[in-house]
Scaffold this active site. Sequence first.
Site, PDB file in Angstrom:
ATOM      1  N   GLU A   1       0.848  -1.084  -0.082  1.00 28.93           N
ATOM      2  CA  GLU A   1       0.160   0.020   0.087  1.00 28.93           C
ATOM      3  C   GLU A   1       0.827   1.125   0.071  1.00 28.93           C
ATOM      4  OE1 GLU A   1      -0.957   2.150   2.576  1.00 28.93           O
ATOM      5  OE2 GLU A   1       0.298   1.725   3.838  1.00 28.93           O
TER       6      GLU A   1
ATOM      7  N   LYS B   1       7.938  -1.805  -1.879  1.00 23.21           N
ATOM      8  CA  LYS B   1       7.228  -1.333  -0.847  1.00 23.21           C
ATOM      9  C   LYS B   1       8.128  -0.550  -0.031  1.00 23.21           C
ATOM     10  CE  LYS B   1       4.819   0.212   2.452  1.00 23.21           C
ATOM     11  NZ  LYS B   1       3.597   1.195   2.475  1.00 23.21           N
TER      12      LYS B   1
ATOM     13  N   GLY C   1      14.411  19.896   7.244  1.00 27.16           N
ATOM     14  CA  GLY C   1      13.510  20.081   8.565  1.00 27.16           C
ATOM     15  C   GLY C   1      13.921  19.119   9.647  1.00 27.16           C
TER      16      GLY C   1
ATOM     17  N   CYS D   1       5.561   4.819   9.243  1.00 29.36           N
ATOM     18  CA  CYS D   1       6.076   3.747   8.306  1.00 29.36           C
ATOM     19  C   CYS D   1       7.287   4.032   7.935  1.00 29.36           C
ATOM     20  CB  CYS D   1       5.412   4.290   7.188  1.00 29.36           C
ATOM     21  SG  CYS D   1       3.464   4.018   7.289  1.00 29.36           S
TER      22      CYS D   1
ATOM     23  N   LEU E   1      -0.695   4.554   0.452  1.00 28.76           N
ATOM     24  CA  LEU E   1      -1.420   5.740   0.962  1.00 28.76           C
ATOM     25  C   LEU E   1      -0.543   6.537   2.038  1.00 28.76           C
ATOM     26  CD1 LEU E   1      -4.399   3.719   2.252  1.00 28.76           C
ATOM     27  CD2 LEU E   1      -3.867   4.806  -0.145  1.00 28.76           C
TER      28      LEU E   1
HETATM   29  C1  UGA Z   1       4.509   7.309   3.785  1.00 25.42           C
HETATM   30  C2  UGA Z   1       4.590   7.287   2.226  1.00 25.42           C
HETATM   31  O1  UGA Z   1       4.790   8.477   1.660  1.00 25.42           O
HETATM   32  C3  UGA Z   1       3.425   6.359   1.897  1.00 25.42           C
HETATM   33  O2  UGA Z   1       3.686   6.212   0.316  1.00 25.42           O
HETATM   34  C4  UGA Z   1       3.245   5.184   2.301  1.00 25.42           C
HETATM   35  O3  UGA Z   1       2.231   4.200   1.844  1.00 25.42           O
HETATM   36  C5  UGA Z   1       2.959   5.407   3.798  1.00 25.42           C
HETATM   37  O4  UGA Z   1       4.452   5.785   4.254  1.00 25.42           O
HETATM   38  C6  UGA Z   1       3.128   3.936   4.477  1.00 25.42           C
HETATM   39  O5  UGA Z   1       4.135   3.223   4.308  1.00 25.42           O
HETATM   40  O6  UGA Z   1       1.934   3.407   4.866  1.00 25.42           O
HETATM   41  P1  UGA Z   1       3.120   8.713   5.461  1.00 25.42           P
HETATM   42  O7  UGA Z   1       3.970   8.000   6.684  1.00 25.42           O
HETATM   43  O8  UGA Z   1       1.864   9.025   5.518  1.00 25.42           O
HETATM   44  O9  UGA Z   1       3.356   8.076   4.121  1.00 25.42           O
HETATM   45  O10 UGA Z   1       4.052  10.350   5.508  1.00 25.42           O
HETATM   46  P2  UGA Z   1       4.950  11.162   4.473  1.00 25.42           P
HETATM   47  O11 UGA Z   1       3.933  11.968   3.846  1.00 25.42           O
HETATM   48  O12 UGA Z   1       5.634  10.059   3.466  1.00 25.42           O
HETATM   49  O13 UGA Z   1       5.847  11.857   5.338  1.00 25.42           O
HETATM   50  C7  UGA Z   1       6.666  11.082   6.093  1.00 25.42           C
HETATM   51  C8  UGA Z   1       7.623  11.848   7.034  1.00 25.42           C
HETATM   52  O14 UGA Z   1       8.634  12.478   6.363  1.00 25.42           O
HETATM   53  C9  UGA Z   1       6.741  13.191   7.758  1.00 25.42           C
HETATM   54  O15 UGA Z   1       7.372  13.085   9.162  1.00 25.42           O
HETATM   55  C10 UGA Z   1       7.349  14.265   7.055  1.00 25.42           C
HETATM   56  O16 UGA Z   1       7.239  15.567   8.035  1.00 25.42           O
HETATM   57  C11 UGA Z   1       8.512  13.813   6.488  1.00 25.42           C
HETATM   58  N1  UGA Z   1       9.205  14.678   5.363  1.00 25.42           N
HETATM   59  C12 UGA Z   1       8.382  14.593   4.122  1.00 25.42           C
HETATM   60  C13 UGA Z   1       9.955  15.723   5.487  1.00 25.42           C
HETATM   61  O17 UGA Z   1      10.858  15.822   6.454  1.00 25.42           O
HETATM   62  N2  UGA Z   1      10.507  16.171   4.166  1.00 25.42           N
HETATM   63  C14 UGA Z   1       9.759  15.984   3.142  1.00 25.42           C
HETATM   64  O18 UGA Z   1      10.088  16.607   1.908  1.00 25.42           O
HETATM   65  C15 UGA Z   1       8.789  15.096   2.991  1.00 25.42           C
END
Ligand code: UGA
Length: 459
Positions: free
Chosen positions: A153, A206, A255, A262, A155
Amino acid sequence: MTPQADDQVICIIGAGYVGLVTAAGLAEAGRQVKVVEVDADRRAAVAAGISPIFEPGLDELLSAVVASGHLRAVETMSAGVAGAGIVIVAVGTPPTHDGEADLSQVRQAVDQALGEVAPGAVIAIKSTVPPGTTRALARGSSRKDVAFVMFPEFLREGSALEDLRHPSRVVVGGEDMAAVRRVAALLGGPDTTRLLCDSVSAELVKYGSNAFLATKISFINEMAQLCELTGADIEHVADGMGLDPRIGRSFLSAGLGWGGSCFPKDVRALETSAGYHGQSFWLLKAAIEVNSQQRRRFTAKLLQGLGGSLEGRRVAILGLAFKPFTDDMRQAPALEVVRQLEDLGAIVVATDPVALARARPLLPGTSLVDDPYDAVTGADAVGLVTEWPVYRELDWGRVFAQMRGRLVVDGRNCLDSRAITGRGGIYVSMGRRTRGLPETTPGSASEAATASVPPVPLG
Ligand code: UGA
């Protein structure tokens, strides 16, 4: 008589984040979905059409699909799998102490399902599992009339329904191609890109995707440090690098680094898994270390900005959830930061638009307040941890009128530095120039302070 396996009937085991969102999305698309959930409170919430988790749009969708009869929460496995053509396993794979994925819930769910499932059904593993797991489950199964596939997945919390309705890709892996195709037909439309492959490759798609994105973030965070040392601005650097379509701007936001349920778990699990096969995945070890360092660097900036001691100093923390638009506190950078600040003697007052209820048991000694203006009252410094839009819109005149100090450390580079310095504040970021202070040698002071903050392990 056992009902026949029918692909219109989907059983989802586990009403956690992935299970619930997938269930709601498939029910919306017209399938008959049954969710097996052992936790009575959670099951009752789902049955009432109320989402037990915060996810934009999920409450409305759940109540609609429960009302239309397309989604039901059930207690027993036999009720769940009866007549189901596809059984989706969406239970947790939490990390063990040494970073491995704990597969006990997956194994238990599969064992129970195998005892009841109709001949010809497919068991689709949606939980994130190490390479080889799905194949091993298939080989060890006593039911050769039931196929196994890996159905990773992708998401993202906060935009999960959108991701489910319009998936950028559908990946399904397995040894039985007819079963793979049946599962691949569950999501997306005729134009969706589908990758059908073997189960081990699907498992590594994944892990590889999450680990690559996490490494990309750690890379830009290292670049941010170099920007501080050289006087460059990480936002310009990331914008410029991101203009190359081979690189892209997404996941180049410097940051406090990655958290959530995940990335930390999956990066460690992949690294551990590689180790079992005799490989030292050095890049992942470095990505993990850089990520942990980002938390310490943020704390160090507060320490440095307050003159080298946090003893008795009041620090307001804006944002606790691991990212905006979720109340998820799992592996949230805020937890490490607050612990570090408190270990150094600071009095922390923290706020978040939606995560306070989940944060409370995790931060028992920390004062948590609803209103950001209450959080900053009397504060010597403000530290932004989660980039909720509401914090971008703060009235900095009002903030500084209520604060004792003037220091703002922006852990997500999301605030308007000019709005802050224009009101007399000092703006410190993660890889942009410090503003509001007389010029100093870029980076050197905060580098020195980093060394004085004790390392705090991930986990
Ligand atoms: C992540 C993946 O993006 C999804 O594709 C995957 O399905 C999911 O894990 C999973 O394995 O279930 P998610 O954990 O919801 O999704 O969060 P992200 O939006 O990917 O962000 C992850 C972390 O990275 C957050 O703490 C965010 O603040 C950080 N981040 C993200 C950064 O520090 N810099 C960025 O440029 C982007």
